[in-house]
Design an enzyme around this catalytic site. Structure first.
Site, PDB file in Angstrom:
ATOM      1  N   GLY A  41       0.768  -1.239   0.000  1.00  0.00           N
ATOM      2  CA  GLY A  41       0.000   0.000   0.000  1.00  0.00           C
ATOM      3  C   GLY A  41       0.802   1.294   0.000  1.00  0.00           C
ATOM      4  O   GLY A  41       0.392   2.282  -0.588  1.00  0.00           O
ATOM      5  N   GLU A  95       3.902   4.157   6.360  1.00  0.00           N
ATOM      6  CA  GLU A  95       2.690   3.358   6.135  1.00  0.00           C
ATOM      7  C   GLU A  95       1.661   4.187   5.356  1.00  0.00           C
ATOM      8  O   GLU A  95       1.618   5.414   5.491  1.00  0.00           O
ATOM      9  CB  GLU A  95       2.152   2.927   7.522  1.00  0.00           C
ATOM     10  CG  GLU A  95       0.842   2.195   7.548  1.00  0.00           C
ATOM     11  CD  GLU A  95       0.887   0.798   6.936  1.00  0.00           C
ATOM     12  OE1 GLU A  95       1.273   0.690   5.766  1.00  0.00           O
ATOM     13  OE2 GLU A  95       0.491  -0.164   7.623  1.00  0.00           O
ATOM     14  N   ASP A  96       0.851   3.512   4.556  1.00  0.00           N
ATOM     15  CA  ASP A  96      -0.186   4.228   3.805  1.00  0.00           C
ATOM     16  C   ASP A  96      -1.315   4.691   4.711  1.00  0.00           C
ATOM     17  O   ASP A  96      -1.706   5.845   4.715  1.00  0.00           O
ATOM     18  CB  ASP A  96      -0.734   3.344   2.665  1.00  0.00           C
ATOM     19  CG  ASP A  96      -1.171   1.954   3.134  1.00  0.00           C
ATOM     20  OD1 ASP A  96      -0.964   1.612   4.312  1.00  0.00           O
ATOM     21  OD2 ASP A  96      -1.725   1.193   2.305  1.00  0.00           O
ATOM     22  N   ASP A  99      -5.502   2.019  10.443  1.00  0.00           N
ATOM     23  CA  ASP A  99      -6.930   1.794  10.647  1.00  0.00           C
ATOM     24  C   ASP A  99      -7.103   1.289  12.092  1.00  0.00           C
ATOM     25  O   ASP A  99      -7.129   2.093  13.023  1.00  0.00           O
ATOM     26  CB  ASP A  99      -7.372   0.780   9.582  1.00  0.00           C
ATOM     27  CG  ASP A  99      -8.842   0.470   9.600  1.00  0.00           C
ATOM     28  OD1 ASP A  99      -9.606   1.239  10.175  1.00  0.00           O
ATOM     29  OD2 ASP A  99      -9.247  -0.567   9.030  1.00  0.00           O
ATOM     30  N   LYS A 127      -7.297   6.620  10.039  1.00  0.00           N
ATOM     31  CA  LYS A 127      -8.725   6.388  10.259  1.00  0.00           C
ATOM     32  C   LYS A 127      -8.913   6.235  11.770  1.00  0.00           C
ATOM     33  O   LYS A 127      -9.081   5.133  12.290  1.00  0.00           O
ATOM     34  CB  LYS A 127      -9.132   5.086   9.549  1.00  0.00           C
ATOM     35  CG  LYS A 127     -10.094   5.283   8.417  1.00  0.00           C
ATOM     36  CD  LYS A 127     -10.706   3.961   8.046  1.00  0.00           C
ATOM     37  CE  LYS A 127     -10.248   3.492   6.702  1.00  0.00           C
ATOM     38  NZ  LYS A 127     -10.766   2.139   6.381  1.00  0.00           N
ATOM     39  N   VAL A 149     -11.064   3.329   1.532  1.00  0.00           N
ATOM     40  CA  VAL A 149     -10.552   4.196   0.462  1.00  0.00           C
ATOM     41  C   VAL A 149      -9.590   3.431  -0.462  1.00  0.00           C
ATOM     42  O   VAL A 149      -8.952   2.457  -0.042  1.00  0.00           O
ATOM     43  CB  VAL A 149      -9.846   5.463   1.028  1.00  0.00           C
ATOM     44  CG1 VAL A 149     -10.845   6.385   1.689  1.00  0.00           C
ATOM     45  CG2 VAL A 149      -8.726   5.095   2.002  1.00  0.00           C
ATOM     46  N   ASP A 155      -5.519  -0.329  -2.357  1.00  0.00           N
ATOM     47  CA  ASP A 155      -6.227  -1.200  -3.296  1.00  0.00           C
ATOM     48  C   ASP A 155      -7.597  -1.649  -2.801  1.00  0.00           C
ATOM     49  O   ASP A 155      -7.911  -1.579  -1.617  1.00  0.00           O
ATOM     50  CB  ASP A 155      -5.405  -2.464  -3.528  1.00  0.00           C
ATOM     51  CG  ASP A 155      -5.462  -3.406  -2.315  1.00  0.00           C
ATOM     52  OD1 ASP A 155      -5.247  -2.925  -1.193  1.00  0.00           O
ATOM     53  OD2 ASP A 155      -5.748  -4.599  -2.500  1.00  0.00           O
ATOM     54  N   ARG A 161      -4.640   0.762  -7.330  1.00  0.00           N
ATOM     55  CA  ARG A 161      -3.442   1.308  -6.678  1.00  0.00           C
ATOM     56  C   ARG A 161      -2.822   2.438  -7.504  1.00  0.00           C
ATOM     57  O   ARG A 161      -2.125   3.297  -6.987  1.00  0.00           O
ATOM     58  CB  ARG A 161      -2.382   0.220  -6.497  1.00  0.00           C
ATOM     59  CG  ARG A 161      -2.757  -0.861  -5.502  1.00  0.00           C
ATOM     60  CD  ARG A 161      -1.531  -1.717  -5.207  1.00  0.00           C
ATOM     61  NE  ARG A 161      -1.865  -2.976  -4.554  1.00  0.00           N
ATOM     62  CZ  ARG A 161      -2.029  -3.121  -3.240  1.00  0.00           C
ATOM     63  NH1 ARG A 161      -1.914  -2.083  -2.444  1.00  0.00           N
ATOM     64  NH2 ARG A 161      -2.299  -4.300  -2.731  1.00  0.00           N
TER      65      ARG A 161
HETATM   66  P1  5GP Z   1      -4.836  -1.867  10.378  1.00  0.00           P
HETATM   67  O1  5GP Z   1      -3.981  -3.013  10.767  1.00  0.00           O
HETATM   68  O2  5GP Z   1      -4.415  -0.544  10.951  1.00  0.00           O
HETATM   69  O3  5GP Z   1      -6.293  -2.145  10.671  1.00  0.00           O
HETATM   70  O4  5GP Z   1      -4.810  -1.757   8.823  1.00  0.00           O
HETATM   71  C1  5GP Z   1      -3.725  -1.276   8.132  1.00  0.00           C
HETATM   72  C2  5GP Z   1      -3.671  -1.848   6.743  1.00  0.00           C
HETATM   73  O5  5GP Z   1      -4.979  -2.220   6.288  1.00  0.00           O
HETATM   74  C3  5GP Z   1      -3.195  -0.811   5.760  1.00  0.00           C
HETATM   75  O6  5GP Z   1      -1.803  -0.919   5.593  1.00  0.00           O
HETATM   76  C4  5GP Z   1      -3.961  -1.169   4.513  1.00  0.00           C
HETATM   77  O7  5GP Z   1      -3.269  -2.152   3.791  1.00  0.00           O
HETATM   78  C5  5GP Z   1      -5.250  -1.779   4.997  1.00  0.00           C
HETATM   79  N1  5GP Z   1      -6.349  -0.798   5.042  1.00  0.00           N
HETATM   80  C6  5GP Z   1      -6.944  -0.279   6.145  1.00  0.00           C
HETATM   81  N2  5GP Z   1      -7.918   0.580   5.807  1.00  0.00           N
HETATM   82  C7  5GP Z   1      -7.922   0.610   4.448  1.00  0.00           C
HETATM   83  C8  5GP Z   1      -8.699   1.335   3.487  1.00  0.00           C
HETATM   84  O8  5GP Z   1      -9.581   2.152   3.777  1.00  0.00           O
HETATM   85  N3  5GP Z   1      -8.393   1.093   2.173  1.00  0.00           N
HETATM   86  C9  5GP Z   1      -7.443   0.212   1.789  1.00  0.00           C
HETATM   87  N4  5GP Z   1      -7.256   0.066   0.483  1.00  0.00           N
HETATM   88  N5  5GP Z   1      -6.695  -0.484   2.665  1.00  0.00           N
HETATM   89  C10 5GP Z   1      -6.936  -0.276   3.977  1.00  0.00           C
END
Ligand code: 5GP
Length: 173
Positions: A41, A95-96, A99, A127, A149, A155, A161
């Site tokens: 990402g 990091e992108d 969440d 987020k 998103v 993606d 992407r």
């Molecule tokens: P976390 O572990 O913080 O829940 O999620 C992080 C990863 O989940 C990010 O690096 C990404 O790959 C994916 N992710 C979380 N939210 C989104 C979103 O809204 N869109 C996309 N495309 N990927 C997300």
């Protein structure tokens, strides 16, 4: 499946990336910077960010994922791990999106265990409302609403992407 109008335009993103890179440049003067992109990402954000950083640095990558389609599995898998020796390095994880925080927390702990001189986090998107694990974000681009998103590296099922902007993704209208 529908891609809405841009939540963040290419111009807004580029402006923010430059701003973040300027702050990083200021903070990493006289440090030993190793920027680590978390793939897939962050690939676009990472490459835009590092080309604006104006201190000596090296780069490495981690490929990790906890997502299947639009849902987190809560279990982080590492497909490619850091090759660089992080001892005496000032590591910046890039990091992108953060969440739940589970992915970044897992990677952060993993890198910290290798004994870097310092460890900071840069994330383009936050987020915030979805956070499960409290994780420090030292350089944050944008706080966004609780929507899935795509674009600018992010993606859905490995698609979208390549978009230069970020949009909210809806499975149906
Ligand atoms: P976390 O572990 O913080 O829940 O999620 C992080 C990863 O989940 C990010 O690096 C990404 O790959 C994916 N992710 C979380 N939210 C989104 C979103 O809204 N869109 C996309 N495309 N990927 C997300």
């Amino acid at each position: 499946m529908v891609i809405g109008k841009p939540l963040l335009s290419a111009e807004e993103i580029q402006h923010k990336v430059k701003e973040l890179a300027d702050r990083i440049t200021m903070d990493y003067k006289n440090k030993n910077l190793l920027a680590v992109g978390i793939l897939k990402g962050a690939f676009m954000f990472f490459s835009d960010l590092v080309r604006h950083i104006r201190v000596p640095m090296s780069i490495d990558f981690i490929i990790a994922s906890s997502y299947v389609k639009t849902d987190t599995t809560g279990e982080v898998k590492v497909y490619y791990d850091l090759r660089a020796d992080v001892r005496d390095r000032d590591v910046l994880l890039v990091e992108d999106i953060v969440d739940t925080g589970i992915t970044l927390n897992f990677i952060r702990e993993r890198v910290l265990a290798k004994g870097p001189a310092s460890l900071k986090v840069c994330a383009l998107l936050d987020k915030k409302d979805r956070r499960v694990v409290d994780i420090p974000i030292d350089y944050r681009g944008f706080i966004i609403p609780n929507e899935y998103v795509v674009g600018y590296g992010l993606d859905y099922d490995d698609q979208y992407r390549n978009l230069p902007y970020i949009s909210i993704f809806k499975k149906s209208v």
